[in-house]
Design a protein around this motif. Sequence first.
Motif, PDB file in Angstrom:
ATOM      1  N   PHE A   1     -13.950  57.640  19.251  1.00  0.00           N
ATOM      2  CA  PHE A   1     -12.706  57.620  19.281  1.00  0.00           C
ATOM      3  C   PHE A   1     -11.828  57.002  18.291  1.00  0.00           C
ATOM      4  N   MET A   2     -10.784  57.548  17.872  1.00  0.00           N
ATOM      5  CA  MET A   2      -9.961  56.889  16.841  1.00  0.00           C
ATOM      6  C   MET A   2      -8.557  57.475  17.085  1.00  0.00           C
ATOM      7  N   GLY A   3      -7.677  56.531  17.508  1.00  0.00           N
ATOM      8  CA  GLY A   3      -6.425  56.904  17.895  1.00  0.00           C
ATOM      9  C   GLY A   3      -5.301  55.870  17.005  1.00  0.00           C
ATOM     10  N   ARG A   4      -4.213  56.616  16.397  1.00  0.00           N
ATOM     11  CA  ARG A   4      -3.337  55.856  15.731  1.00  0.00           C
ATOM     12  C   ARG A   4      -2.211  55.300  16.202  1.00  0.00           C
ATOM     13  N   LEU A   5      -2.076  53.728  16.279  1.00  0.00           N
ATOM     14  CA  LEU A   5      -0.926  53.246  16.814  1.00  0.00           C
ATOM     15  C   LEU A   5       0.250  53.617  16.002  1.00  0.00           C
ATOM     16  N   GLU A   6       1.069  54.428  16.350  1.00  0.00           N
ATOM     17  CA  GLU A   6       2.390  54.696  15.438  1.00  0.00           C
ATOM     18  C   GLU A   6       3.128  53.367  15.782  1.00  0.00           C
ATOM     19  N   GLY A   7       3.868  52.928  14.572  1.00  0.00           N
ATOM     20  CA  GLY A   7       4.567  51.885  14.497  1.00  0.00           C
ATOM     21  C   GLY A   7       3.926  50.561  14.651  1.00  0.00           C
ATOM     22  N   GLY A   8       2.575  50.460  14.759  1.00  0.00           N
ATOM     23  CA  GLY A   8       1.927  49.260  14.732  1.00  0.00           C
ATOM     24  C   GLY A   8       1.783  48.521  16.209  1.00  0.00           C
ATOM     25  N   LEU A   9       1.101  47.640  16.399  1.00  0.00           N
ATOM     26  CA  LEU A   9       0.942  47.122  17.415  1.00  0.00           C
ATOM     27  C   LEU A   9       2.019  46.090  17.838  1.00  0.00           C
ATOM     28  N   MET A  10       2.948  46.285  18.557  1.00  0.00           N
ATOM     29  CA  MET A  10       4.142  45.424  18.951  1.00  0.00           C
ATOM     30  C   MET A  10       3.776  44.707  20.225  1.00  0.00           C
ATOM     31  N   ALA A  11       4.522  43.594  20.316  1.00  0.00           N
ATOM     32  CA  ALA A  11       4.647  42.629  21.449  1.00  0.00           C
ATOM     33  C   ALA A  11       5.025  43.623  22.491  1.00  0.00           C
TER      34      ALA A  11
ATOM     35  N   PRO B   1     -22.512  55.589  31.106  1.00  0.00           N
ATOM     36  CA  PRO B   1     -23.792  56.530  31.452  1.00  0.00           C
ATOM     37  C   PRO B   1     -24.920  55.397  32.036  1.00  0.00           C
ATOM     38  N   PRO B   2     -25.445  55.790  32.937  1.00  0.00           N
ATOM     39  CA  PRO B   2     -26.675  54.944  33.760  1.00  0.00           C
ATOM     40  C   PRO B   2     -27.733  54.500  32.654  1.00  0.00           C
ATOM     41  N   THR B   3     -27.655  55.010  31.276  1.00  0.00           N
ATOM     42  CA  THR B   3     -28.515  54.558  30.386  1.00  0.00           C
ATOM     43  C   THR B   3     -27.960  53.796  29.480  1.00  0.00           C
ATOM     44  N   GLY B   4     -26.328  53.454  29.464  1.00  0.00           N
ATOM     45  CA  GLY B   4     -25.676  52.975  28.486  1.00  0.00           C
ATOM     46  C   GLY B   4     -26.059  51.329  28.425  1.00  0.00           C
ATOM     47  N   THR B   5     -26.054  50.973  26.928  1.00  0.00           N
ATOM     48  CA  THR B   5     -26.492  49.605  26.735  1.00  0.00           C
ATOM     49  C   THR B   5     -25.314  48.739  26.024  1.00  0.00           C
ATOM     50  N   SER B   6     -24.300  49.681  25.280  1.00  0.00           N
ATOM     51  CA  SER B   6     -23.353  48.761  24.527  1.00  0.00           C
ATOM     52  C   SER B   6     -22.258  49.644  24.183  1.00  0.00           C
ATOM     53  N   PHE B   7     -21.045  49.254  24.081  1.00  0.00           N
ATOM     54  CA  PHE B   7     -19.965  50.046  23.610  1.00  0.00           C
ATOM     55  C   PHE B   7     -18.913  48.986  23.048  1.00  0.00           C
ATOM     56  N   THR B   8     -17.940  49.497  22.231  1.00  0.00           N
ATOM     57  CA  THR B   8     -16.981  48.733  21.613  1.00  0.00           C
ATOM     58  C   THR B   8     -15.541  49.366  21.575  1.00  0.00           C
ATOM     59  N   ILE B   9     -14.700  48.404  21.662  1.00  0.00           N
ATOM     60  CA  ILE B   9     -13.343  48.912  21.535  1.00  0.00           C
ATOM     61  C   ILE B   9     -12.815  47.928  20.329  1.00  0.00           C
ATOM     62  N   ASN B  10     -12.173  48.487  19.357  1.00  0.00           N
ATOM     63  CA  ASN B  10     -11.679  47.681  18.232  1.00  0.00           C
ATOM     64  C   ASN B  10     -10.314  47.966  18.043  1.00  0.00           C
ATOM     65  N   PHE B  11      -9.493  46.923  17.693  1.00  0.00           N
ATOM     66  CA  PHE B  11      -7.859  46.751  17.341  1.00  0.00           C
ATOM     67  C   PHE B  11      -8.007  46.588  15.917  1.00  0.00           C
ATOM     68  N   LYS B  12      -7.905  47.597  14.979  1.00  0.00           N
ATOM     69  CA  LYS B  12      -7.895  47.658  13.582  1.00  0.00           C
ATOM     70  C   LYS B  12      -6.904  47.826  12.605  1.00  0.00           C
TER      71      LYS B  12
ATOM     72  N   VAL C   1     -12.915  53.233  19.604  1.00  0.00           N
ATOM     73  CA  VAL C   1     -13.887  53.255  20.679  1.00  0.00           C
ATOM     74  C   VAL C   1     -15.179  53.936  20.205  1.00  0.00           C
ATOM     75  N   GLN C   2     -16.273  53.214  20.370  1.00  0.00           N
ATOM     76  CA  GLN C   2     -17.790  53.754  19.979  1.00  0.00           C
ATOM     77  C   GLN C   2     -18.790  53.285  20.922  1.00  0.00           C
ATOM     78  N   GLY C   3     -19.979  54.132  20.907  1.00  0.00           N
ATOM     79  CA  GLY C   3     -20.853  53.455  21.684  1.00  0.00           C
ATOM     80  C   GLY C   3     -21.307  54.287  23.002  1.00  0.00           C
ATOM     81  N   ASP C   4     -22.041  53.776  23.759  1.00  0.00           N
ATOM     82  CA  ASP C   4     -22.374  54.243  25.048  1.00  0.00           C
ATOM     83  C   ASP C   4     -21.193  54.566  25.925  1.00  0.00           C
ATOM     84  N   VAL C   5     -20.171  54.992  25.980  1.00  0.00           N
ATOM     85  CA  VAL C   5     -19.249  55.459  27.074  1.00  0.00           C
ATOM     86  C   VAL C   5     -18.488  56.700  27.014  1.00  0.00           C
ATOM     87  N   THR C   6     -18.160  57.278  27.946  1.00  0.00           N
ATOM     88  CA  THR C   6     -17.444  58.482  28.047  1.00  0.00           C
ATOM     89  C   THR C   6     -16.068  58.126  28.390  1.00  0.00           C
ATOM     90  N   LEU C   7     -15.139  58.662  27.608  1.00  0.00           N
ATOM     91  CA  LEU C   7     -13.577  58.200  27.738  1.00  0.00           C
ATOM     92  C   LEU C   7     -13.148  59.334  28.929  1.00  0.00           C
TER      93      LEU C   7
END
Length: 323
Positions: free
Chosen positions: A194-204, A215-226, A312-318
């Motif tokens: 998943f890639m979502g655009r933060l319109e206006g940037g990440l404000m306070a 998933p039951p077989t999941g091993t790892s996933f990542t969430i990135n603020f890029k 959001v990437q890896g072994d996860v269902t959103l």
Amino acid sequence: MAYVPAPGYQPCYHPTLPYNRPIPGGLSIGSSVYIQGEANKHMKRFFVNFVVGQDPEGDIAFHFNPRFDGWDKVVFNSKNGGRWGSEERKKSMPFKKGSHFELVFMVLAEHYKVVVNGDPFYEFGHRLPPQMVTHLQVDGDLELHSINFLGGQPAPNQVPMGYPPHPDPGFYHQHMSSLPTMAGPPIFNPPVPFMGRLEGGLMARRTIIIKGFIPPTGTSFTINFKVSSSGDLALHINPRLGEGAVVRNSYLNNSWGSEERKLCHNPFHPGQFFDLSIRCGKDRFKVFANGEHLFDFSHRLSAFQKVDILEVQGDVTLSYVQI
């Protein structure tokens, strides 16, 4: 540290049964009710009622009633003037005994749309105006993990969740500017990666909501603020199921920083749902999981406003993302 949800996102965690509470701000077209739970191993039936008023015997705009009775089915109905209407039935059972589930009710212009575990299941035409609905009732052979009201606003006399009582009811509305905010509309069941655009940037004060299932077989996933222009990661969250760790880090100027791992509890487990609220403060990220404080992460990228991508990437269902 108190969990203060953003307006338009009013969660209730681990409610007891029977559940019978007001819907924050009432029901309206465009709002949704999101329920996570677990069906009992010996489940026979449960129900979700959208009720007019707080009288237990009051009118019901929408009655949702799965029944395991040898002819497994889900019954839909309404009650008006104290009388039940004509039943609608679907001889299909989307719930499994002893299994976790997610159940979403979307209030659309012509009907309630029911989605179970990410799959559209039924549409029930309005028999009573949804604006008449004030309360939600849930009971039966299940365990509730969370109920989330999406899109509604607190009523004028309602204390925002997470705030202590105050003698002046107007206090809360004079201080709404201190509440966390969300900018975009909710996205249900987006694909991963998943890639979502933060319109206006990440404000306070901006808050990101991520609900998902491992998933039951999941091993790892990542969430990135890029930062799209440089590839920098202001915050990298990496649950590693095999290690039982939740690694936090940053990636700046082509180099990883020092890892942070310390946690009081770990909410990420195979075969379970999670609910993350990631709030950007002036000096740090504050992260809550299932309504409980999980960790803080001090800003390493001073110009955090340049963050414009959520990954959001890896072994996860959103299940649900709101940015």
